[in-house]
Design a protein around this motif. Structure first.
Motif, mmCIF file in Angstrom:
data_model
loop_
_atom_site.group_PDB
_atom_site.id
_atom_site.type_symbol
_atom_site.label_atom_id
_atom_site.label_comp_id
_atom_site.label_asym_id
_atom_site.label_seq_id
_atom_site.Cartn_x
_atom_site.Cartn_y
_atom_site.Cartn_z
ATOM 1 N N ARG A 251 56.047 81.793 88.934
ATOM 2 C CA ARG A 251 57.227 80.964 88.699
ATOM 3 C C ARG A 251 56.954 79.468 88.783
ATOM 4 N NH1 ARG A 251 61.558 82.161 93.302
ATOM 5 N NH2 ARG A 251 62.588 80.664 91.966
ATOM 6 N N THR A 252 55.703 79.093 89.145
ATOM 7 C CA THR A 252 55.403 77.669 89.342
ATOM 8 C C THR A 252 54.893 77.040 88.051
ATOM 9 O OG1 THR A 252 54.744 78.270 91.574
ATOM 10 C CG2 THR A 252 54.138 76.054 90.835
ATOM 11 N N ASP A 253 55.326 75.806 87.789
ATOM 12 C CA ASP A 253 54.873 75.063 86.611
ATOM 13 C C ASP A 253 53.634 74.253 86.984
ATOM 14 O OD1 ASP A 253 54.514 73.552 84.380
ATOM 15 O OD2 ASP A 253 56.572 72.786 84.288
ATOM 16 N N TYR A 254 52.478 74.578 86.372
ATOM 17 C CA TYR A 254 51.242 73.831 86.655
ATOM 18 C C TYR A 254 50.956 72.778 85.581
ATOM 19 C CZ TYR A 254 50.325 76.929 90.533
ATOM 20 O OH TYR A 254 50.423 77.598 91.729
ATOM 21 N N GLN A 255 51.904 72.560 84.687
ATOM 22 C CA GLN A 255 51.798 71.499 83.682
ATOM 23 C C GLN A 255 50.560 71.647 82.794
ATOM 24 O OE1 GLN A 255 53.975 68.327 84.115
ATOM 25 N NE2 GLN A 255 55.163 69.766 85.316
ATOM 26 N N GLY A 256 50.081 72.854 82.595
ATOM 27 C CA GLY A 256 48.908 73.046 81.738
ATOM 28 C C GLY A 256 49.324 73.077 80.276
ATOM 29 N N PRO A 257 48.404 72.708 79.374
ATOM 30 C CA PRO A 257 48.727 72.791 77.948
ATOM 31 C C PRO A 257 48.845 74.250 77.474
ATOM 32 C CG PRO A 257 46.435 72.107 78.256
ATOM 33 C CD PRO A 257 47.063 72.146 79.620
ATOM 34 N N TYR A 258 48.180 75.172 78.177
ATOM 35 C CA TYR A 258 48.252 76.591 77.813
ATOM 36 C C TYR A 258 48.743 77.362 79.028
ATOM 37 C CZ TYR A 258 45.206 74.807 74.219
ATOM 38 O OH TYR A 258 44.685 74.073 73.200
ATOM 39 N N GLN A 259 50.037 77.502 79.112
ATOM 40 C CA GLN A 259 50.597 78.069 80.330
ATOM 41 C C GLN A 259 51.738 79.017 80.000
ATOM 42 O OE1 GLN A 259 51.584 75.511 83.892
ATOM 43 N NE2 GLN A 259 53.638 75.785 83.093
ATOM 44 N N ILE A 260 51.812 80.117 80.715
ATOM 45 C CA ILE A 260 52.996 80.974 80.625
ATOM 46 C C ILE A 260 53.491 81.238 82.050
ATOM 47 C CG2 ILE A 260 53.893 83.247 79.982
ATOM 48 C CD1 ILE A 260 51.972 83.280 77.611
ATOM 49 N N ILE A 261 54.780 80.969 82.241
ATOM 50 C CA ILE A 261 55.424 81.273 83.515
ATOM 51 C C ILE A 261 56.133 82.609 83.328
ATOM 52 C CG2 ILE A 261 57.196 80.513 85.161
ATOM 53 C CD1 ILE A 261 56.566 77.602 84.246
ATOM 54 N N LEU A 262 55.810 83.596 84.158
ATOM 55 C CA LEU A 262 56.354 84.939 83.927
ATOM 56 C C LEU A 262 57.844 85.022 84.194
ATOM 57 C CD1 LEU A 262 53.459 87.196 85.253
ATOM 58 C CD2 LEU A 262 54.246 86.980 82.883
ATOM 59 N N SER A 263 58.322 84.309 85.216
ATOM 60 C CA SER A 263 59.762 84.324 85.465
ATOM 61 C C SER A 263 60.176 83.048 86.200
ATOM 62 C CB SER A 263 60.151 85.549 86.305
ATOM 63 O OG SER A 263 61.515 85.459 86.648
ATOM 64 N N ASN A 264 60.909 82.193 85.518
ATOM 65 C CA ASN A 264 61.384 80.953 86.142
ATOM 66 C C ASN A 264 62.249 81.221 87.357
ATOM 67 O OD1 ASN A 264 60.369 78.733 84.509
ATOM 68 N ND2 ASN A 264 61.515 79.729 82.851
ATOM 69 N N THR A 265 62.929 82.359 87.334
ATOM 70 C CA THR A 265 63.846 82.660 88.437
ATOM 71 C C THR A 265 63.161 83.484 89.528
ATOM 72 O OG1 THR A 265 64.554 84.678 87.336
ATOM 73 C CG2 THR A 265 65.833 82.683 86.869
ATOM 74 N N GLY A 266 61.869 83.794 89.340
ATOM 75 C CA GLY A 266 61.161 84.573 90.354
ATOM 76 C C GLY A 266 61.533 86.044 90.347
ATOM 77 N N SER A 267 61.917 86.567 89.183
ATOM 78 C CA SER A 267 62.280 87.988 89.103
ATOM 79 C C SER A 267 61.052 88.835 88.756
ATOM 80 C CB SER A 267 63.364 88.169 88.030
ATOM 81 O OG SER A 267 63.327 89.486 87.522
ATOM 82 N N LEU A 268 60.749 89.805 89.617
ATOM 83 C CA LEU A 268 59.600 90.682 89.362
ATOM 84 C C LEU A 268 59.868 91.605 88.181
ATOM 85 C CD1 LEU A 268 58.751 91.463 93.073
ATOM 86 C CD2 LEU A 268 57.275 90.241 91.471
ATOM 87 N N VAL A 269 61.131 91.931 87.961
ATOM 88 C CA VAL A 269 61.498 92.785 86.821
ATOM 89 C C VAL A 269 61.206 92.040 85.511
ATOM 90 C CG1 VAL A 269 63.458 93.865 85.637
ATOM 91 C CG2 VAL A 269 63.202 94.111 88.109
#
Ligand code: TXA
Ligand code: MG
Length: 315
Positions: A251-269
């Protein structure tokens, strides 16, 4: 090119004539054939390029159908079927001889499940046989969670892909065997907490690189082609150049040019739903490696971490 569509009659007639159809389930797409027809089953292994020692799951239309294909089984298995089918749970039970040896790689037990997908349940109910179906990916690669994933990798080897949209769970079923205690062989789309609520204590099998209890427990299964490094992302981003790394975070934004955040809300589902698509997208990014972190070890976090560890080639 395989055709992608929702013509159940077409899928039925291909399967009845011994052909293969990719089917949607709530977990991942399956590569399905008549489980009672050894030739259709052999074709599954061939199309997937899968070693014949890795057995297939038998998909049933209802829990009641179990009595046709399984020998008498422990009471807890019946309780789990009643509680969670249709759903992302595979039960390993002694099979009747009507299930061909090839399906189980000669093992006395077969994996059974009733998938929770409306289209596929309608298909299963229209057929006079169950469907053997491994995940519809080439052996060792990430499982498909959309019809397009299947088409991209197996499209030339298949006639028809039944389109059930993106998979709602996104990781494969939880596989459970009945030993002295119920034993989870593969953490998956049904959480351990949910299992425990129905049957109390369960154990989790240790993974091993050789002689695994379930062949699918081999490490380096479910892997993208790119090297995946699993660790603490805040450290990994200082060790690897960010311009040539894909960053897969919970859920953390690392400011990378190639990045995917799996869940902004921290949902494991949500993270589970998006995991395999994210790995496929990252495989296509112009990067040298994928950096990823473990997720919390609760709920679907166990299954997600298991797949990430295998993708990293860790035992
Ligand atoms: O969610 C799922 O389970 C998906 C969908 C399509 O149902 N299927 C799936 O199948 O993940 P597959 O073949 O990719 O993984 C099934 C794994 C095998 O690798 C093996 O480890 C285990 O299930 N398995 C199946 N039958 C078994 C048996 N008789 N004994 C031990 N392990 C078995
Ligand atoms: Mg698989």
């Amino acid at each position: 090119m395989a055709e992608i569509g929702s013509d159940l009659q077409r899928a039925k007639s291909i399967l009845e004539s011994g052909g293969l159809v990719a089917i949607p389930t709530e977990t991942v797409y399956g590569l399905a054939g008549n489980a009672l027809n050894p030739e259709a089953v052999a074709r599954i292994f061939e199309v997937k390029n899968r070693p014949s020692f890795d057995p297939l799951i038998v998909h049933l239309p209802t829990a009641e159908a179990l009595s046709l294909y399984a020998q008498p089984y422990p009471k807890v298995a019946g309780q789990l079927a009643a509680a969670f089918w249709p759903g992302p749970l595979t039960l390993l039970l002694p099979r009747k001889s009507i299930i061909p040896d090839l399906v189980t790689s000669g093992l006395p037990e077969a994996g059974f499940r009733v998938p929770a997908h409306e289209l596929t349940l309608r298909l299963l109910k229209s057929l006079s046989f169950p469907l053997a179906a491994p995940s519809a990916n080439p052996f060792g690669y990430v499982s498909p969670t959309t019809p397009e994933h299947v088409e991209a990798q197996l499209g030339t080897k298949l006639d028809y892909i039944l389109d059930g949209g993106p998979c709602s769970v996104g990781v494969e079923s939880t596989i459970i065997a009945f030993r002295e205690k119920p034993l989870i062989l593969r953490p998956g789309g049904l959480s351990m907490e949910a299992l425990q609520q129905v049957i109390g204590a369960v154990e989790i099998a240790a993974r091993s690189t050789s002689n695994p209890i379930a062949p699918g427990l081999l490490t380096s299964h479910y892997a993208p082609r790119k090297k995946l490094i699993l660790g603490t992302l805040s450290e990994l981003v200082t060790q690897y150049p960010i311009s040539s790394s894909a960053i897969l975070s919970f859920r953390t934004d690392y400011q990378g040019p190639y990045q995917i955040i799996l869940s902004n809300t921290g949902s494991l589902v949500e993270a589970a739903q998006r995991l395999f698509s994210a790995l496929r997208i990252m495989d296509q990014m112009p990067v040298d490696q994928i950096l990823a972190e473990r997720l919390p070890m609760e709920g679907l976090g166990l299954a997600i971490n298991d797949r990430l560890q295998r993708a990293a080639g860790e035992g």
